[in-house]
Design an enzyme around this catalytic site. Structure first.
Site, PDB file in Angstrom:
ATOM      1  N   GLY C 241       0.811  -1.222   0.000  1.00  0.00           N
ATOM      2  CA  GLY C 241       0.000   0.000   0.000  1.00  0.00           C
ATOM      3  C   GLY C 241       0.845   1.273   0.000  1.00  0.00           C
ATOM      4  N   HIS C 242       0.160   2.374  -0.082  1.00  0.00           N
ATOM      5  CA  HIS C 242       0.868   3.656  -0.171  1.00  0.00           C
ATOM      6  C   HIS C 242       1.590   3.997   1.138  1.00  0.00           C
ATOM      7  CE1 HIS C 242      -3.100   6.055   0.791  1.00  0.00           C
ATOM      8  NE2 HIS C 242      -2.935   5.056   1.602  1.00  0.00           N
ATOM      9  N   ASN C 243       2.768   4.602   0.962  1.00  0.00           N
ATOM     10  CA  ASN C 243       3.582   5.073   2.084  1.00  0.00           C
ATOM     11  C   ASN C 243       4.165   3.957   2.935  1.00  0.00           C
ATOM     12  OD1 ASN C 243       1.222   7.418   1.834  1.00  0.00           O
ATOM     13  ND2 ASN C 243       3.307   8.146   1.996  1.00  0.00           N
TER      14      ASN C 243
END
Lengths: 348, 348, 348
Positions: C241-243
């Site tokens: 996922g993001h980050n």
């Protein structure tokens, strides 16, 4: 879709059904019981469909003998309604193949053999020494590595990738985004605890009549091959690790992962989102419920499951707390037993 | 990225914020609280961000009223900091669309209609009778089957596949590797226990304002359609089976699998890696925690979970053993109860 | 595959092995113990392989010193048999790179720099301001967005997508269907409970010597970057996922999902089909068993698990029922304890 219509008599002939009703009734399409309109044919797979049948607008249905009495519409009575319906569905929805030939934007390597009846679509890339059988269809953007062989009648949808040296049998259906033959996940740590790649030099070898769902990945073997037997059907987003073998006519539902070197038997049904450990064996005729986790080999045919209960969020958290305290509970029960034993001794 | 800068006053106007601080302060970019440098704007979604705010180098923040007192920087005070920050983010990172037109390497079938404001990228393949709406962007390598319709303003990233007859609404965002309309996983055994394919002749019909994450697959219906309502948002590597319906404004997080013919309600939030059985119904406004397994219909709105506790490996193995012996434990407690009952009888 | 053959003496030199047997014995290939034929070399990783060695037709094996006595074939004795076998495997299966250059069907944007030693395959699409390092190989149908940089020696297989502004280090191996840099899954509800997209303007930044398996997706950051450290190895169908940040030399097995903003340590091994919650931290040197669910941060190195027992279907259903009744059981045990306490009081 075909614009043809058929009489019930004609459909009875095609399906080998006993006709119950008007032989000259015209049928112009198929639909589910819920969506069927006048002029359409539906089917009753078994008695669980009868409640839907009651309110269906279908003009006729295919129905098994033991449900036929309950039928208010014209009916084609057969032993296996699903199989008969498939025949009719193929009639109304014939598969149309593109005309043979290589699209001018396809790129074909050297020493490759493409059967003149095959179709190679736009932006397909074939490596060297590739063999494409009769009536094969390769959809747009498909990439086929060197030395790959694809058997007669196989259909590849769009953006499929096959790595070098893999072998695909006849009449395969490979959906878009499938990746066949990527490197297995083999690494070993060196002295510095960095991962060193183990060369993956085996192949993927796929039997006849195999279907593979969208975005599924089947890794090549490390040394030996990864193999799928004849008639294997695999759903979307399934991951088959290196050196896995899947026996004939096994069905694997979506989102399942099978780790490396595991052997799955024949005629198994693997429920969706199952997780199967590496280096184990699963017997023939095993059925796994959805979301099963398999850590050890399964020696006997039968049905198995491991998924947990869904609960309202507070109950779920309490359940986790109780699960966490199970060790305590066993201790407390042991203590009660000991104490009662003593009590019992005292009483005597 | 834009090289523009804006005064806090201008940003307050755009977001409808109450300005706390110097209206002429220049802001030239946005960043997280942790990464922001001088001249950048960040945001405080709620009080949980305040500890990060204390050490942030951001020049200003967007902040809700109930946190504004704690703020040592210039601030734009708003009711909903996230929504206001989105407006500013769009300002500094405007979406740039390619110039309209068909790339010369795109292959377009017959009887297809492409709106003159649409962009069809390199190596895109469109079948026959395709309709592409205004301002649509189709990224490289995307493959669109016959009779597909794509609504105005939709953006497809690279290597997307849409099978024939599917319908995509307006303003869709479809990420790379998505497969829409592959055959549902429908097979029925014949007398020889070989799997016979059930033709999948339904479609996928997608509403407006839907976003679908990378490598997600949405299967076409068997007879009826698979449908996604307006405003549905789906993350990466999600699998939506045939004939599933997803209600409006439902959010489905990554790695979730939904088996065939299940109906998901409106305004649901499905946590990541959830597994949802086929042929069930999930009510509106259901929230599933991550890794939930749903075997049965959920009739009532609310939050649910089923994921298990993570434990150190020895504890985990002991827990499994205890779980295995739960039947025993129930027997032992029953025996204690019976014995105590007897004891109790003896006492009287 | 190479048609070369080597003497055992030569292979001993290459691997630094002590030769046990005939130095002039010719070896013309490698294979597993089970599949090896005369003239082929195999390996014994540790004592668990010895039972297979007994029946192997391999002409020689690479074997660790503590197993060498049990060896009936010629042998190359080394401290680490796997690492030595990798060296030999590379000898017999050298990686062949295509000749440098851009295929005429590739589409290259403006201001892009392609090192003259790189290979850009058929139907590849490169955006503007792209930088392709020395010896890079980009397989067919790969799509690379604007401002992407790909380090020297990296190999991309077919149909990979890299979104704009992402950075890939040196010697990456990116398998087919991988999507790097798609938008993270960030939405926030507006007053009407419709989801509003949070712009995803961070990047994916990947270190050196990273391998990413087929159809894996790595989302770009929302504001900050998603990062993979040097030496990270990721299997197929993984969702990052993001980050998310993944520390150096961490290994992530297939079908794992990692939700947004989670930080995974260095030198971790994440078992297949694991599910990791968002916004948590996992320490260095954590090992997760397959199918682990991680809801909270893991502060200490060590091995963890959470997967459940597989049981025959009837037992499984009974287990679920018992699990459901655990609250009852705790109550019953408490009642027994209280009653016994009273009993105990009565006795005194």
């Amino acid at each position: 879709m075909s614009q043809e219509s058929y009489t019930l008599k004609a459909l009875a002939n095609i399906t080998g059904a006993t006709l119950q009703g008007d032989p000259n009734r015209k049928i112009h399409g198929i639909a589910s019981l819920a969506q069927a309109k006048s002029g359409e044919l539906s089917f009753v797979a078994d008695e669980t469909y009868l409640s839907q049948l009651a309110s269906s607008e279908a003009t006729a249905v295919i129905i098994p003998a033991d449900c036929a009495n309950a039928c208010h519409t014209d009916a084609l009575v057969v032993p296996n309604a699903k199989l008969a319906f498939i025949k009719v569905a193929q009639l109304f929805h014939p598969v149309s193949s593109p005309s043979p030939g290589c699209h001018p934007t396809a790129v074909v390597g050297e020493h490759s053999t493409i059967h003149p009846s095959a179709y190679v679509g736009p932006h397909v890339v074939l490596g060297d020494h590739v063999t494409i059988g009769a009536d094969v269809v390769l959809g747009p953007g498909t990439s086929v590595g060197d030395h790959v062989s694809i058997g007669a009648g196989s259909v590849f949808h769009s953006n499929v990738t096959v790595y070098p040296h893999c072998v695909i049998g006849e009449r395969a259906v490979i959906h878009s985004g499938v990746v066949i033959g990527a490197d297995g996940f083999g690494f070993t740590p060196n002295a510095a605890k960095h991962w060193v790649k183990v060369p993956q030099v085996g192949r993927v070898v796929i039997g006849h009549d195999v279907e593979i769902g969208a975005n599924t990945t089947i890794d090549r073997g490390a040394l030996d091959d990864t193999t799928l037997g004849d008639g294997v059907k695999i759903d979307n987003l399934v991951m088959i690790g290196h050196n896995v073998t899947v026996g004939q006519h096994t069905l694997i539902c979506g989102c399942t992962g099978i780790a490396g070197s595991t052997a799955i038997g024949q005629h198994c049904t693997i429920g969706g989102a199952s997780t199967i450990n590496g280096h184990i064996r699963i017997a023939d005729h095993v059925v796994l419920a959805g979301a099963s986790g398999v850590m050890k080999s399964i020696a006997e045919a039968g049905a198995y499951g491991s998924a947990m209960l869904l609960q309202p969020i507070r109950e779920w958290k309490k359940s986790l707390l109780r699960y966490w305290k199970l060790g305590d509970l066993f201790h407390r029960v042991r203590k009660l037993e000991l104490s009662q034993g003593k009590q019992h001794d005292n009483d005597q």
